[in-house]
Design a protein around this motif. Structure first.
Motif, PDB file in Angstrom:
ATOM      1  N   THR A 150      -8.360 -10.892   2.451  1.00 20.34           N
ATOM      2  CA  THR A 150      -9.505 -10.231   1.834  1.00 20.34           C
ATOM      3  C   THR A 150     -10.752 -11.103   1.892  1.00 20.34           C
ATOM      4  O   THR A 150     -11.870 -10.589   1.802  1.00 20.34           O
ATOM      5  CB  THR A 150      -9.164  -9.835   0.387  1.00 20.34           C
ATOM      6  N   THR A 166      -9.394  -3.300  -5.483  1.00 18.95           N
ATOM      7  CA  THR A 166      -8.410  -3.420  -4.408  1.00 18.95           C
ATOM      8  C   THR A 166      -7.587  -4.692  -4.602  1.00 18.95           C
ATOM      9  O   THR A 166      -8.113  -5.729  -5.015  1.00 18.95           O
ATOM     10  CB  THR A 166      -9.077  -3.466  -3.021  1.00 18.95           C
ATOM     11  N   MET A 211      -4.728  -7.070  -2.518  1.00 21.07           N
ATOM     12  CA  MET A 211      -3.918  -7.419  -1.360  1.00 21.07           C
ATOM     13  C   MET A 211      -3.489  -8.874  -1.526  1.00 21.07           C
ATOM     14  O   MET A 211      -4.287  -9.797  -1.370  1.00 21.07           O
ATOM     15  CB  MET A 211      -4.673  -7.239  -0.040  1.00 21.07           C
ATOM     16  N   TYR A 231      -6.239   0.181  -6.027  1.00 21.05           N
ATOM     17  CA  TYR A 231      -5.602   0.396  -4.726  1.00 21.05           C
ATOM     18  C   TYR A 231      -4.809  -0.858  -4.395  1.00 21.05           C
ATOM     19  O   TYR A 231      -5.362  -1.958  -4.369  1.00 21.05           O
ATOM     20  CB  TYR A 231      -6.634   0.651  -3.632  1.00 21.05           C
ATOM     21  N   SER A 249      -2.494  -2.758  -1.642  1.00 21.09           N
ATOM     22  CA  SER A 249      -2.043  -2.832  -0.256  1.00 21.09           C
ATOM     23  C   SER A 249      -0.677  -3.488  -0.184  1.00 21.09           C
ATOM     24  O   SER A 249      -0.382  -4.428  -0.926  1.00 21.09           O
ATOM     25  CB  SER A 249      -3.038  -3.647   0.575  1.00 21.09           C
ATOM     26  N   SER A 250       0.156  -3.007   0.721  1.00 22.89           N
ATOM     27  CA  SER A 250       1.420  -3.692   0.984  1.00 22.89           C
ATOM     28  C   SER A 250       1.140  -5.012   1.704  1.00 22.89           C
ATOM     29  O   SER A 250       0.089  -5.206   2.314  1.00 22.89           O
ATOM     30  CB  SER A 250       2.335  -2.810   1.846  1.00 22.89           C
ATOM     31  N   TYR A 254      -0.487   2.791  -4.480  1.00 28.28           N
ATOM     32  CA  TYR A 254       0.081   1.893  -3.469  1.00 28.28           C
ATOM     33  C   TYR A 254      -0.068   2.556  -2.104  1.00 28.28           C
ATOM     34  O   TYR A 254      -0.036   3.792  -2.013  1.00 28.28           O
ATOM     35  CB  TYR A 254       1.549   1.643  -3.811  1.00 28.28           C
ATOM     36  N   ASP A 255      -0.228   1.773  -1.062  1.00 29.22           N
ATOM     37  CA  ASP A 255      -0.498   2.354   0.258  1.00 29.22           C
ATOM     38  C   ASP A 255       0.732   2.947   0.941  1.00 29.22           C
ATOM     39  O   ASP A 255       0.650   3.414   2.077  1.00 29.22           O
ATOM     40  CB  ASP A 255      -1.176   1.337   1.172  1.00 29.22           C
ATOM     41  N   VAL A 284       0.173  -0.854   5.457  1.00 29.85           N
ATOM     42  CA  VAL A 284      -0.241  -2.123   6.059  1.00 29.85           C
ATOM     43  C   VAL A 284       0.973  -2.862   6.627  1.00 29.85           C
ATOM     44  O   VAL A 284       0.915  -3.433   7.717  1.00 29.85           O
ATOM     45  CB  VAL A 284      -0.995  -2.993   5.034  1.00 29.85           C
ATOM     46  N   LEU A 332      -7.635  -2.399   8.520  1.00 31.72           N
ATOM     47  CA  LEU A 332      -7.258  -2.451   7.105  1.00 31.72           C
ATOM     48  C   LEU A 332      -8.186  -1.578   6.264  1.00 31.72           C
ATOM     49  O   LEU A 332      -7.744  -0.910   5.317  1.00 31.72           O
ATOM     50  CB  LEU A 332      -7.297  -3.893   6.605  1.00 31.72           C
ATOM     51  N   ALA A 386      -7.086   1.659   3.914  1.00 36.52           N
ATOM     52  CA  ALA A 386      -7.465   1.740   2.503  1.00 36.52           C
ATOM     53  C   ALA A 386      -8.276   2.993   2.219  1.00 36.52           C
ATOM     54  O   ALA A 386      -8.048   3.686   1.211  1.00 36.52           O
ATOM     55  CB  ALA A 386      -8.254   0.498   2.106  1.00 36.52           C
ATOM     56  N   THR A 419      -6.137   6.088   2.021  1.00 37.29           N
ATOM     57  CA  THR A 419      -5.341   6.150   0.799  1.00 37.29           C
ATOM     58  C   THR A 419      -6.190   6.491  -0.415  1.00 37.29           C
ATOM     59  O   THR A 419      -5.804   7.310  -1.252  1.00 37.29           O
ATOM     60  CB  THR A 419      -4.613   4.807   0.569  1.00 37.29           C
TER      61      THR A 419
END
Length: 304
Positions: free
Chosen positions: A71, A142, A144, A185, A187-188, A258-259, A263, A289, A293, A296
């Motif tokens: 990020t 977000t 991650m 949000y 991200s995996s 969750y996405d 990812v 990425l 996002a 989603t």
């Protein structure tokens, strides 16, 4: 965002009056044959009930980001350095079109987005980042994080799954204490083994790996012996377990998405990896990425 309405339709008593008519006996019910006493107009038409307000707003007006080096755009612009302007979450780079830019537009993204991610951060550091992000009261946050919990000097040093879960739960509590309505949000964690498989094709990247990037996965990159294969498999299994934690904890929060593993499942190519370390996402990878996002966040519902 307003809470979901808790108003319930009132119900009148059935069979509240008995009367005897000349034609015989009849049982009368109050306010309608179905027993429903919803408000009616003077013409007898039923007044519409208010529609419940959805808990997820696909057009948030501000974005904050927490997490790790991905990020922060690490190694996306120059070797071994952060490059937050190309961050998938809050960057301003026109080629990436970060999530903030896609949601807010370039001008508003510059003044209504904040990046609190820290390169090298692990899940244990997330509560502190959450506290900082909550101060801005962002409408969307977000998350991650998790790659560094698996990327250690050895498999034995990876963050235990139970500790990973405890820290993520603490992070969500930290956020909710100050920003109860902020949407999240999550991200995996990327598939580190797939990144190793792609990056090992580049000789320069492997030289950078020797400086100590993610030794648990990238150490002895060309070793295909049983021990090395087992080590890489153990790292991948831990990442899968981390993603299950992210999914489970997020599912318990009505304002968290969750996405769905998007990812983790994404097949990064050499074009999307940093040209310096062939492991972190480069500009093109950051753009991918951001796309994941955005899909989603703006979808009608969370991933299945």
């Amino acid at each position: 965002m307003p809470e979901r309405s808790s108003r319930r339709r009132g119900r009148g008593p059935g069979a509240v009056l008995a009367a005897v008519a000349l034609a015989g006996a009849a049982v009368l019910t109050g306010c309608g044959g179905d027993g429903d006493t919803s408000a009616r107009s003077t013409t007898g038409a039923r007044s519409p009930s208010p529609s419940p307000t959805p808990l997820w707003d696909a057009s948030p007006a501000s974005v904050a980001a927490v997490g790790d080096s991905i990020t922060r755009g690490f190694d996306a612009c120059s070797v071994l350095a952060d490059c937050p302007e190309v961050s998938w979450a809050t960057g301003t780079d026109a080629g990436v079109r970060s999530l903030a830019v896609r949601l807010l537009g370039p001008s508003k993204a510059a003044s209504h987005s904040w990046n609190h991610a820290v390169s090298g951060a692990r899940m244990a550091q997330l509560p502190e980042q959450m506290a900082l992000a909550a101060q801005e009261r962002p409408e969307l946050l977000t998350v991650m994080i998790g790659a560094n919990d698996a990327c250690r000097d050895s498999v034995d040093l990876m963050t235990p799954v139970a500790g990973f879960r405890a820290s993520f739960e603490a992070s969500m509590r930290q956020l909710r204490a100050s920003a109860p309505k902020t949407q999240v949000y999550v991200s995996s964690v990327p598939d580190l083994k797939r990144l190793w498989s792609t990056g090992r094709e580049n000789p320069l990247g492997k030289q950078i790996w020797k400086l100590g990037i993610c030794r648990s996965m990238l150490g002895d990159a060309d070793d295909m012996g049983a021990a090395a294969v087992a080590r890489r498999d153990a790292v991948r299994e831990r990442v899968v377990a981390y993603n299950e934690v992210l999914r489970d904890v997020c599912a318990r929060d009505e304002r968290c998405r969750y996405d769905g593993g998007a990812v983790f499942d994404y097949r990064f190519t050499g074009e999307q990896l940093s040209k310096w370390d062939w492991f972190h996402p480069g500009r093109d990878g950051q753009a991918r990425l951001a796309e994941i996002a955005y899909r989603t966040v703006t979808a009608a519902g969370p991933p299945a």
